[in-house]
Write a protein that holds these residues in place. Structure first.
Motif, PDB file in Angstrom:
ATOM      1  N   SER A 180       0.842  -1.197   0.000  1.00 14.49           N
ATOM      2  CA  SER A 180       0.000   0.000   0.000  1.00 14.49           C
ATOM      3  C   SER A 180       0.876   1.245   0.000  1.00 14.49           C
ATOM      4  O   SER A 180       1.988   1.222   0.528  1.00 14.49           O
ATOM      5  CB  SER A 180      -0.910   0.029   1.232  1.00 14.49           C
ATOM      6  N   ASN A 181       0.330   2.325  -0.556  1.00 17.14           N
ATOM      7  CA  ASN A 181       1.065   3.588  -0.653  1.00 17.14           C
ATOM      8  C   ASN A 181       0.274   4.732  -0.014  1.00 17.14           C
ATOM      9  O   ASN A 181      -0.919   4.582   0.276  1.00 17.14           O
ATOM     10  CB  ASN A 181       1.337   3.922  -2.124  1.00 17.14           C
ATOM     11  N   PRO A 182       0.902   5.890   0.198  1.00 14.27           N
ATOM     12  CA  PRO A 182       0.175   7.051   0.708  1.00 14.27           C
ATOM     13  C   PRO A 182      -0.903   7.502  -0.280  1.00 14.27           C
ATOM     14  O   PRO A 182      -0.630   7.775  -1.458  1.00 14.27           O
ATOM     15  CB  PRO A 182       1.268   8.117   0.856  1.00 14.27           C
ATOM     16  N   ARG A 183      -2.106   7.604   0.214  1.00 16.57           N
ATOM     17  CA  ARG A 183      -3.232   7.946  -0.665  1.00 16.57           C
ATOM     18  C   ARG A 183      -3.178   9.392  -1.136  1.00 16.57           C
ATOM     19  O   ARG A 183      -3.712   9.728  -2.193  1.00 16.57           O
ATOM     20  CB  ARG A 183      -4.554   7.663   0.067  1.00 16.57           C
ATOM     21  N   TRP A 184      -2.541  10.258  -0.349  1.00 14.53           N
ATOM     22  CA  TRP A 184      -2.463  11.654  -0.767  1.00 14.53           C
ATOM     23  C   TRP A 184      -1.496  11.847  -1.935  1.00 14.53           C
ATOM     24  O   TRP A 184      -1.509  12.886  -2.574  1.00 14.53           O
ATOM     25  CB  TRP A 184      -2.101  12.554   0.401  1.00 14.53           C
ATOM     26  N   LEU A 185      -0.682  10.844  -2.233  1.00 13.97           N
ATOM     27  CA  LEU A 185       0.171  10.897  -3.417  1.00 13.97           C
ATOM     28  C   LEU A 185      -0.488  10.241  -4.627  1.00 13.97           C
ATOM     29  O   LEU A 185      -0.187  10.591  -5.765  1.00 13.97           O
ATOM     30  CB  LEU A 185       1.512  10.206  -3.144  1.00 13.97           C
ATOM     31  N   CYS A 186      -1.358   9.263  -4.374  1.00 14.50           N
ATOM     32  CA  CYS A 186      -2.086   8.583  -5.451  1.00 14.50           C
ATOM     33  C   CYS A 186      -3.436   8.171  -4.879  1.00 14.50           C
ATOM     34  O   CYS A 186      -3.517   7.233  -4.069  1.00 14.50           O
ATOM     35  CB  CYS A 186      -1.309   7.374  -5.964  1.00 14.50           C
ATOM     36  N   ASP A 187      -4.486   8.866  -5.300  1.00 16.96           N
ATOM     37  CA  ASP A 187      -5.794   8.741  -4.666  1.00 16.96           C
ATOM     38  C   ASP A 187      -6.580   7.552  -5.227  1.00 16.96           C
ATOM     39  O   ASP A 187      -7.472   7.709  -6.065  1.00 16.96           O
ATOM     40  CB  ASP A 187      -6.587  10.034  -4.853  1.00 16.96           C
ATOM     41  N   VAL A 188      -6.214   6.364  -4.764  1.00 19.82           N
ATOM     42  CA  VAL A 188      -6.990   5.158  -5.059  1.00 19.82           C
ATOM     43  C   VAL A 188      -7.370   4.515  -3.736  1.00 19.82           C
ATOM     44  O   VAL A 188      -6.650   4.646  -2.728  1.00 19.82           O
ATOM     45  CB  VAL A 188      -6.212   4.167  -5.954  1.00 19.82           C
ATOM     46  N   LYS A 189      -8.507   3.807  -3.717  1.00 15.04           N
ATOM     47  CA  LYS A 189      -9.063   3.311  -2.462  1.00 15.04           C
ATOM     48  C   LYS A 189      -8.134   2.353  -1.722  1.00 15.04           C
ATOM     49  O   LYS A 189      -8.189   2.245  -0.503  1.00 15.04           O
ATOM     50  CB  LYS A 189     -10.413   2.641  -2.716  1.00 15.04           C
ATOM     51  N   ARG A 190      -7.301   1.629  -2.443  1.00 12.88           N
ATOM     52  CA  ARG A 190      -6.426   0.659  -1.811  1.00 12.88           C
ATOM     53  C   ARG A 190      -5.248   1.302  -1.091  1.00 12.88           C
ATOM     54  O   ARG A 190      -4.575   0.639  -0.307  1.00 12.88           O
ATOM     55  CB  ARG A 190      -5.910  -0.318  -2.872  1.00 12.88           C
ATOM     56  N   ASN A 191      -4.974   2.555  -1.351  1.00 15.59           N
ATOM     57  CA  ASN A 191      -3.890   3.232  -0.643  1.00 15.59           C
ATOM     58  C   ASN A 191      -4.367   3.741   0.719  1.00 15.59           C
ATOM     59  O   ASN A 191      -5.560   3.756   1.018  1.00 15.59           O
ATOM     60  CB  ASN A 191      -3.330   4.376  -1.495  1.00 15.59           C
ATOM     61  N   LEU A 192      -3.425   4.181   1.546  1.00 12.70           N
ATOM     62  CA  LEU A 192      -3.686   4.542   2.942  1.00 12.70           C
ATOM     63  C   LEU A 192      -3.743   6.048   3.127  1.00 12.70           C
ATOM     64  O   LEU A 192      -2.895   6.786   2.598  1.00 12.70           O
ATOM     65  CB  LEU A 192      -2.574   3.981   3.840  1.00 12.70           C
ATOM     66  N   ILE A 207       4.768  -1.103   6.588  1.00  9.60           N
ATOM     67  CA  ILE A 207       4.139  -0.728   5.321  1.00  9.60           C
ATOM     68  C   ILE A 207       5.096  -1.092   4.197  1.00  9.60           C
ATOM     69  O   ILE A 207       6.229  -0.605   4.154  1.00  9.60           O
ATOM     70  CB  ILE A 207       3.824   0.785   5.264  1.00  9.60           C
ATOM     71  N   GLY A 208       4.660  -1.978   3.316  1.00 10.14           N
ATOM     72  CA  GLY A 208       5.438  -2.329   2.135  1.00 10.14           C
ATOM     73  C   GLY A 208       4.970  -1.488   0.961  1.00 10.14           C
ATOM     74  O   GLY A 208       3.814  -1.605   0.533  1.00 10.14           O
ATOM     75  N   VAL A 209       5.822  -0.610   0.461  1.00 10.72           N
ATOM     76  CA  VAL A 209       5.447   0.268  -0.655  1.00 10.72           C
ATOM     77  C   VAL A 209       5.152  -0.581  -1.887  1.00 10.72           C
ATOM     78  O   VAL A 209       5.887  -1.506  -2.223  1.00 10.72           O
ATOM     79  CB  VAL A 209       6.555   1.297  -0.921  1.00 10.72           C
ATOM     80  N   ASN A 210       4.047  -0.247  -2.542  1.00 11.42           N
ATOM     81  CA  ASN A 210       3.558  -0.977  -3.707  1.00 11.42           C
ATOM     82  C   ASN A 210       4.185  -0.396  -4.973  1.00 11.42           C
ATOM     83  O   ASN A 210       3.993   0.779  -5.288  1.00 11.42           O
ATOM     84  CB  ASN A 210       2.029  -0.860  -3.759  1.00 11.42           C
ATOM     85  N   PHE A 211       4.918  -1.224  -5.729  1.00 13.39           N
ATOM     86  CA  PHE A 211       5.574  -0.760  -6.942  1.00 13.39           C
ATOM     87  C   PHE A 211       4.653  -0.792  -8.159  1.00 13.39           C
ATOM     88  O   PHE A 211       5.046  -0.368  -9.249  1.00 13.39           O
ATOM     89  CB  PHE A 211       6.809  -1.619  -7.250  1.00 13.39           C
ATOM     90  N   TYR A 212       3.429  -1.316  -8.007  1.00 14.84           N
ATOM     91  CA  TYR A 212       2.514  -1.394  -9.156  1.00 14.84           C
ATOM     92  C   TYR A 212       2.111   0.017  -9.584  1.00 14.84           C
ATOM     93  O   TYR A 212       1.715   0.844  -8.757  1.00 14.84           O
ATOM     94  CB  TYR A 212       1.286  -2.214  -8.790  1.00 14.84           C
ATOM     95  N   ALA A 213       2.193   0.281 -10.880  1.00 16.31           N
ATOM     96  CA  ALA A 213       2.058   1.654 -11.390  1.00 16.31           C
ATOM     97  C   ALA A 213       0.750   2.318 -10.981  1.00 16.31           C
ATOM     98  O   ALA A 213       0.718   3.510 -10.662  1.00 16.31           O
ATOM     99  CB  ALA A 213       2.200   1.651 -12.912  1.00 16.31           C
ATOM    100  N   GLY A 214      -0.352   1.558 -10.985  1.00 16.95           N
ATOM    101  CA  GLY A 214      -1.648   2.149 -10.679  1.00 16.95           C
ATOM    102  C   GLY A 214      -1.796   2.641  -9.258  1.00 16.95           C
ATOM    103  O   GLY A 214      -2.715   3.417  -8.959  1.00 16.95           O
ATOM    104  N   PHE A 215      -0.894   2.257  -8.363  1.00 18.42           N
ATOM    105  CA  PHE A 215      -0.925   2.721  -6.977  1.00 18.42           C
ATOM    106  C   PHE A 215       0.146   3.769  -6.703  1.00 18.42           C
ATOM    107  O   PHE A 215       0.277   4.246  -5.582  1.00 18.42           O
ATOM    108  CB  PHE A 215      -0.777   1.542  -6.024  1.00 18.42           C
ATOM    109  N   LEU A 216       0.895   4.111  -7.744  1.00 16.67           N
ATOM    110  CA  LEU A 216       1.929   5.140  -7.646  1.00 16.67           C
ATOM    111  C   LEU A 216       1.518   6.437  -8.322  1.00 16.67           C
ATOM    112  O   LEU A 216       1.842   7.531  -7.864  1.00 16.67           O
ATOM    113  CB  LEU A 216       3.232   4.638  -8.276  1.00 16.67           C
ATOM    114  N   ALA A 217       0.803   6.325  -9.429  1.00 21.89           N
ATOM    115  CA  ALA A 217       0.373   7.498 -10.197  1.00 21.89           C
ATOM    116  C   ALA A 217      -0.920   7.145 -10.912  1.00 21.89           C
ATOM    117  O   ALA A 217      -0.961   6.186 -11.688  1.00 21.89           O
ATOM    118  CB  ALA A 217       1.446   7.916 -11.202  1.00 21.89           C
TER     119      ALA A 217
END
Length: 242
Positions: A180-192, A207-217
């Motif tokens: 999971s990633n910070p939601r304020w950097l990438c606003d998808v429901k699965r982020n935190l 917290i393991g940072v998610n390298f999948y593109a859709g959770f980064l940008a």
């Protein structure tokens, strides 16, 4: 630096997609090249599958055949000389609402994490993609108590916000967001959101940072800078990289 990855789909690729081992996203060679000390292999199976418990058994056997050191003891404080593997369960469908099945699997393979849901509602709780507010179900609380007794961490990466706060309040073992990633950097429901990140840090979780593109940008191609920004944001809030 101790590099630990909390999630990969190799076992699903081997057993459900029937990929050759060398074509999977995570291989021993890639772990060695990346300097990864501990790799978590997720056993993912869906309630849409005919028999999630049978899928879990197949993945368990595939894991045992991997040419990698299986870490059955406590996690090491310093990087091991060779990559080591541990097991997680992604989605609790495989337990079919039974703590006996959880105990049987844990006795066999020493689970480290259980992602309580994937993207479907199950006997444990509700995923982030469906709604924010639903709490953990009664079996979710029963399973959480049994996990605590055995030292198995709850993974909240697919869980909704209501279930997340139930885990924060009731879990004795520090919880984990494996990808999971910070939601304020990438606003998808699965982020935190910020409160969730703060709560995991305060509980001494991971917290393991998610390298999948859709959770980064969400609206452009992702870059390695996006990964670094996620790590930096978490560290600025008090998280410590390992």
């Amino acid at each position: 630096m101790f590099v630990a990855d909390a999630h990969c789909d190799t076992l699903y690729q081997l057993t459900i997609e029937n990929l050759p081992a060398e074509e999977c996203a995570v291989t021993l060679q890639r772990l060695e090249m990346g300097g990864v000390g501990v790799q978590t292999f997720a056993m993912y199976t869906s309630m849409k599958r005919p028999d999630p418990w049978a899928d879990a058994q197949n993945m368990k056997e595939a894991y045992k055949r991997l040419p990698i050191c299986h870490l059955d003891s406590a996690l090491p404080e310093t990087p091991p000389s060779l990559p080591c593997g541990v097991l997680s369960a992604e989605g609790g469908e495989m337990f079919k609402g039974s703590v006996k099945l959880f105990r049987a699997l844990d006795d066999d393979v020493h689970l480290r994490l259980i992602a309580l849901t994937w993207n479907y509602e199950n006997e444990i709780g509700t995923p982030a993609r469906l709604n924010d507010d639903a709490p953990l179900k009664p079996f979710g609380h029963e399973l959480l108590r049994e996990m605590d007794a055995r030292g198995v961490a709850a993974d909240v990466s697919h869980l909704n916000i209501g279930g997340f706060w139930d885990v924060i309040e009731h879990a004795a073992v520090p919880p984990v967001a494996s990808h999971s990633n910070p939601r304020w950097l990438c606003d998808v429901k699965r982020n935190l959101n910020r409160d969730q990140v703060r709560a995991l840090i305060d509980r001494n979780g991971y917290i393991g940072v998610n390298f999948y593109a859709g959770f980064l940008a969400a609206d452009r191609p992702a870059t390695i800078e996006d990964v670094v920004n996620c790590i930096d944001e978490i560290c600025q809030m008090g998280g410590a990289g390992i």
